[in-house]
Design an enzyme around this catalytic site. Structure first.
Site, PDB file in Angstrom:
ATOM      1  N   ARG A  54      19.375  -0.570 -69.753  1.00 35.29           N
ATOM      2  CA  ARG A  54      20.225  -1.206 -68.679  1.00 35.29           C
ATOM      3  C   ARG A  54      20.171  -2.722 -68.464  1.00 35.29           C
ATOM      4  NH1 ARG A  54      19.207   3.861 -67.883  1.00 35.29           N
ATOM      5  NH2 ARG A  54      17.228   3.243 -68.758  1.00 35.29           N
ATOM      6  N   THR A  55      18.947  -3.260 -68.658  1.00 32.74           N
ATOM      7  CA  THR A  55      18.715  -4.669 -68.072  1.00 32.74           C
ATOM      8  C   THR A  55      19.439  -5.347 -69.442  1.00 32.74           C
ATOM      9  OG1 THR A  55      16.715  -4.114 -67.127  1.00 32.74           O
ATOM     10  CG2 THR A  55      17.469  -6.623 -67.388  1.00 32.74           C
ATOM     11  N   LYS A  84       5.324 -12.846 -86.946  1.00 29.50           N
ATOM     12  CA  LYS A  84       4.603 -13.808 -87.928  1.00 29.50           C
ATOM     13  C   LYS A  84       3.534 -14.802 -87.127  1.00 29.50           C
ATOM     14  CE  LYS A  84       8.827 -14.425 -90.122  1.00 29.50           C
ATOM     15  NZ  LYS A  84      10.169 -15.464 -90.166  1.00 29.50           N
ATOM     16  N   ARG A 105      12.602 -10.344 -71.758  1.00 32.37           N
ATOM     17  CA  ARG A 105      11.618  -9.149 -71.231  1.00 32.37           C
ATOM     18  C   ARG A 105      10.456  -9.327 -72.039  1.00 32.37           C
ATOM     19  NH1 ARG A 105      13.332  -3.075 -69.976  1.00 32.37           N
ATOM     20  NH2 ARG A 105      13.827  -4.062 -68.092  1.00 32.37           N
ATOM     21  N   HIS A 133      10.112  -7.682 -61.778  1.00 30.86           N
ATOM     22  CA  HIS A 133      11.479  -7.673 -62.312  1.00 30.86           C
ATOM     23  C   HIS A 133      12.521  -7.934 -61.263  1.00 30.86           C
ATOM     24  CE1 HIS A 133      14.586  -5.743 -64.781  1.00 30.86           C
ATOM     25  NE2 HIS A 133      14.128  -4.528 -64.973  1.00 30.86           N
TER      26      HIS A 133
HETATM   27  N1   CP Z   1      15.869  -0.384 -64.923  1.00 23.69           N
HETATM   28  C1   CP Z   1      15.631  -0.971 -66.052  1.00 23.69           C
HETATM   29  O1   CP Z   1      14.735  -2.015 -66.335  1.00 23.69           O
HETATM   30  O2   CP Z   1      15.915  -0.159 -67.027  1.00 23.69           O
HETATM   31  P1   CP Z   1      15.861  -0.762 -68.656  1.00 23.69           P
HETATM   32  O3   CP Z   1      14.297  -0.409 -68.886  1.00 23.69           O
HETATM   33  O4   CP Z   1      16.531   0.385 -69.407  1.00 23.69           O
HETATM   34  O5   CP Z   1      16.313  -2.180 -68.782  1.00 23.69           O
END
Ligand code: CP
Length: 308
Positions: A54-55, A84, A105, A133
């Protein structure tokens, strides 16, 4: 928006006015016709050291729907020069020369703050280990407002893994912007909400309580925010097995839930919401995931200084 937020690393950066301005921009952007060129000429880099559906894809969709371009590394632990030995700081310094904003991320808590400290372009935290998040919390609160018409006076049950689940931690912090509501923490004994978040809520005067009996909670809440037990963050499989499967939203649970309430989940789910629940109109989690595109469109416009 009231003041410009350059790097989106932490929900604590968002006050009530900034958040409601962002929601208003997302409302406008969700109705935008195809073929927008609002961000034409801008380039977004998405760098993901942990898996995502999703993100990453909703950020990339948001950028491309606004006419911008995307460059991406989706398994950066293996397929970037991290393998590396390159530090995240060096990677960010380099990619800042290739793109106008970076979505990151990372598996380490605090990585987004470290990235922002060296970045010459905006950093958007897409999840840093068990830390934060923020863009998920913003889309969660936006979904609550979109579904229920308000963010105030709500009783919200956060259910499941509240210790390692960064989305629940971020949403609890963002709930400080809501007035006159209450948070109810429903978690297995192994994964309670962190003391840091409890202390922050106390300092902000937010009402919260713990209630281990989900069946007792369901009739009295407006929102059930179910979460996955974060298998990847447990020290041993035995610890994970002890925490999983304790709270399931199934047809029986839905029968107890208030008719005007909604069920959210940041997704992915494993077995904590059964598929029979999906057809219930109160199951809002797929609509919630779509809202991620609109909130992320609004965030990209904001950090790039483009009026949405
Ligand atoms: N909700 C969420 O962060 O989903 P993903 O891990 O798929 O990005």
């Amino acid at each position: 928006m009231s003041s410009i937020i350059r790097h989106v690393v932490d929900v604590g950066q968002f006050d009530r006015d900034a958040t409601l301005d962002l929601f208003a921009a997302a409302d406008r952007l969700r109705d935008l016709p195809r073929g927008s060129d609002l961000l034409r000429g801008y380039l977004l880099a998405t760098i993901f050291y942990e898996p995502s559906t999703r993100t990453r894809l909703s950020f990339e969709s948001a950028m491309q729907r606004l006419g911008g371009g995307v460059i991406s590394t989706e398994n950066a632990r293996e397929f970037s020069s991290a393998i590396k030995g390159e530090t995240v700081e060096d990677t960010i310094r380099i990619v800042g020369g290739y793109a106008d904003a970076i979505v990151l991320r990372h598996h380490e808590q605090g990585a987004a703050h470290r990235a922002a400290s060296v970045a010459r372009v905006p950093i958007l935290n897409a999840g840093d280990g068990p830390g934060e998040h923020p863009t998920q919390a913003l889309l969660d609160l936006y979904t609550i407002r979109h579904e229920l018409g308000r963010i105030d006076g709500l009783r919200v049950a956060l259910v499941g893994d509240l210790r390692y689940g960064r989305t629940a931690r971020s949403l609890a912090r963002l709930f400080k912007l809501s007035r006159g509501g209450e948070l109810i923490f429903v978690s297995p004994a192994q994964t309670p909400m962190g003391e840091d978040i409890r202390a922050e809520l106390d300092a902000a005067g937010v009402a919260w309580r713990e209630e281990p009996d989900l069946a007792r909670v369901l009739p009295g809440v407006d929102v059930v925010y179910q979460t996955r037990v974060q298998k990847e963050r447990f020290a041993t499989l035995a610890d994970y097995e002890a925490a999983k499967g304790v709270y399931i939203i199934d047809r029986t649970a839905m029968n107890r839930l208030n008719p005007g309430a909604i069920v959210l989940h940041p997704l992915p789910r494993v077995d904590e919401i059964t598929v029979e629940v999906d057809a219930d109109p109160r199951a809002a989690y797929f609509r919630q995931a779509e809202n991620g595109v609109y909130i992320r469109m609004a965030l990209l416009c904001h950090v790039l200084g483009v009026k949405a």
